[in-house]
Design an enzyme around this catalytic site. Structure first.
Site, PDB file in Angstrom:
ATOM      1  N   ASP A 239      -4.247   7.382   2.539  1.00 59.10           N
ATOM      2  CA  ASP A 239      -4.300   6.866   1.377  1.00 59.10           C
ATOM      3  C   ASP A 239      -4.904   5.660   1.366  1.00 59.10           C
ATOM      4  OD1 ASP A 239      -3.808   5.818  -0.993  1.00 59.10           O
ATOM      5  OD2 ASP A 239      -1.708   6.817  -1.537  1.00 59.10           O
TER       6      ASP A 239
ATOM      7  N   GLU B 240      -3.726  10.346  -6.814  1.00 56.27           N
ATOM      8  CA  GLU B 240      -2.416   9.498  -6.720  1.00 56.27           C
ATOM      9  C   GLU B 240      -2.774   8.231  -7.362  1.00 56.27           C
ATOM     10  OE1 GLU B 240       1.712   8.883  -4.236  1.00 56.27           O
ATOM     11  OE2 GLU B 240      -0.213   8.166  -3.163  1.00 56.27           O
TER      12      GLU B 240
ATOM     13  N   GLN C  69      -5.407  10.816  -0.207  1.00 53.78           N
ATOM     14  CA  GLN C  69      -4.877  10.313  -1.416  1.00 53.78           C
ATOM     15  C   GLN C  69      -5.886   9.313  -1.869  1.00 53.78           C
ATOM     16  OE1 GLN C  69      -0.752   9.942  -0.835  1.00 53.78           O
ATOM     17  NE2 GLN C  69      -0.058  11.499  -2.026  1.00 53.78           N
TER      18      GLN C  69
ATOM     19  N   GLU D  88       2.362   8.902   6.256  1.00 54.26           N
ATOM     20  CA  GLU D  88       1.682   7.967   5.628  1.00 54.26           C
ATOM     21  C   GLU D  88       1.924   6.586   5.716  1.00 54.26           C
ATOM     22  OE1 GLU D  88       2.178   8.228   1.073  1.00 54.26           O
ATOM     23  OE2 GLU D  88       0.190   7.587   0.683  1.00 54.26           O
TER      24      GLU D  88
HETATM   25  O1  LIG Z   1       3.242   5.814  -2.378  1.00 52.92           O
HETATM   26  C1  LIG Z   1       2.362   6.319  -1.950  1.00 52.92           C
HETATM   27  O2  LIG Z   1       1.211   6.307  -1.713  1.00 52.92           O
HETATM   28  C2  LIG Z   1       2.793   7.823  -1.580  1.00 52.92           C
HETATM   29  O3  LIG Z   1       1.909   8.518  -1.554  1.00 52.92           O
HETATM   30  C3  LIG Z   1       4.107   8.264  -1.350  1.00 52.92           C
HETATM   31  O4  LIG Z   1       3.985   9.794  -1.645  1.00 52.92           O
HETATM   32  C4  LIG Z   1       5.188   7.530  -1.588  1.00 52.92           C
HETATM   33  O5  LIG Z   1       5.429   6.377  -0.979  1.00 52.92           O
HETATM   34 MG   LIG Z   2       0.106   7.743  -1.275  1.00 48.37          MG
END
Ligand SMILES: O=C(O)C(=O)[C@H](O)CO
Ligand SMILES: [Mg+2]
Length: 260
Positions: free
Chosen positions: A178, A240, A204, A143
């Site tokens: 993400d 998240e 995410q 990520e």
């Molecule tokens: O910070 C984030 O976006 C995450 O997904 C990780 O799990 C931690 O850096």
């Molecule tokens: Mg993340």
């Protein structure tokens, strides 16, 4: 429509960690993810998952010394033994929790001149993880993190993630996209989704700029979720985000996705 996982490190923080499994299930989630399981015996966590009919879909390798600014050790030259120990421990938890994916945390690069060494160390350690995980059918996630959250993390762009995956050259290493970080770093989320789709392993979400529920701010998540359907993404989408207020009060957006 995507399958949503409650992120128990950020959601339901109104109650102690072990009570968040029940809270997530009551709110209609069938899947959970969270940063780290290591404070608890795996059997205790598995019992919570089973009790509430939940499946764990992601957690991370240990972060190293967070108080000293670390956020992963797998890119740090000289820390290979610790990285391998962390990966081995993550594998034990992943097997016990029946979790299909583990994010291998890279770490920050304090001096840009050292970048190449950190990058190669990360490549070597992720190969170690991928080879250890492979016989168990467990995937490694990578990520990219924006400087807004972790300045000087080894990589911030989705295209660096793709390049790393190419260099690592293992078929069980995937992109953890993400959208919160991706929007901050490069935008162009529709195009990014297309560019990473062949290697997309986990997603995410959160709003930008405030990292709240995915119903405000710069990103049109209705469009993103439709796009994920269009490319046939059948993995999980981790929520998240930091709820604006009480977690349950912010779940209006989730109503229509709940029964998936
Ligand atoms: O910070 C984030 O976006 C995450 O997904 C990780 O799990 C931690 O850096
Ligand atoms: Mg993340």
């Amino acid at each position: 429509m995507p399958k949503f996982a409650a992120n128990l490190s950020m959601m339901f923080t109104e109650v102690p960690f072990l009570d968040r499994f029940e809270a997530a299930a009551k709110a209609g989630f069938k899947y959970v993810e969270y940063l780290f399981p290591y404070e608890y015996p795996a059997a205790e966590l598995k019992a919570k998952l089973d009790q509430y009919g939940l499946k764990q879909v992601l957690f991370n390798t240990a972060p190293g010394n967070v108080a000293a600014g670390e956020w992963g050790v797998s890119a740090i030259p000289g820390r290979e033994a610790e990285s391998h120990r962390d990966i081995d421990r993550a594998l034990e938890y992943a097997i016990a929790l029946e979790c299909p994916s583990v994010l291998v945390m890279a770490g920050v690069v304090p001096d840009p001149k050292e970048y190449a060494k950190y990058k190669q160390t990360f490549i070597d350690n992720v190969r170690y993880a991928a080879d250890k995980f492979k016989p168990h059918g467990i995937n490694v996630m990578l990520e990219a993190l924006s400087a807004a959250v972790k300045p000087n993390y080894l990589y911030a762009s989705q295209y660096q993630t793709l390049e790393l995956i190419d260099l690592i050259d293992r078929d069980n290493v995937f992109v953890q996209l993400d959208y919160f970080h991706a929007q901050i770093v490069e935008g162009n989320l529709t195009r990014i989704t297309d560019d990473v789709k062949a290697k997309l392993g986990h997603i995410q979400i959160a709003s930008v700029p405030d990292r709240h529920e995915p119903d405000e701010g710069e990103i049109n998540y209705t469009h993103i979720f439709n796009k994920l359907d269009e490319i046939g993404y059948d993995g999980w989408v981790g929520c998240e985000y930091n709820p604006r207020g009480k977690t349950e009060d912010g779940l209006v957006w989730f109503e229509k996705y709940k029964n998936r």
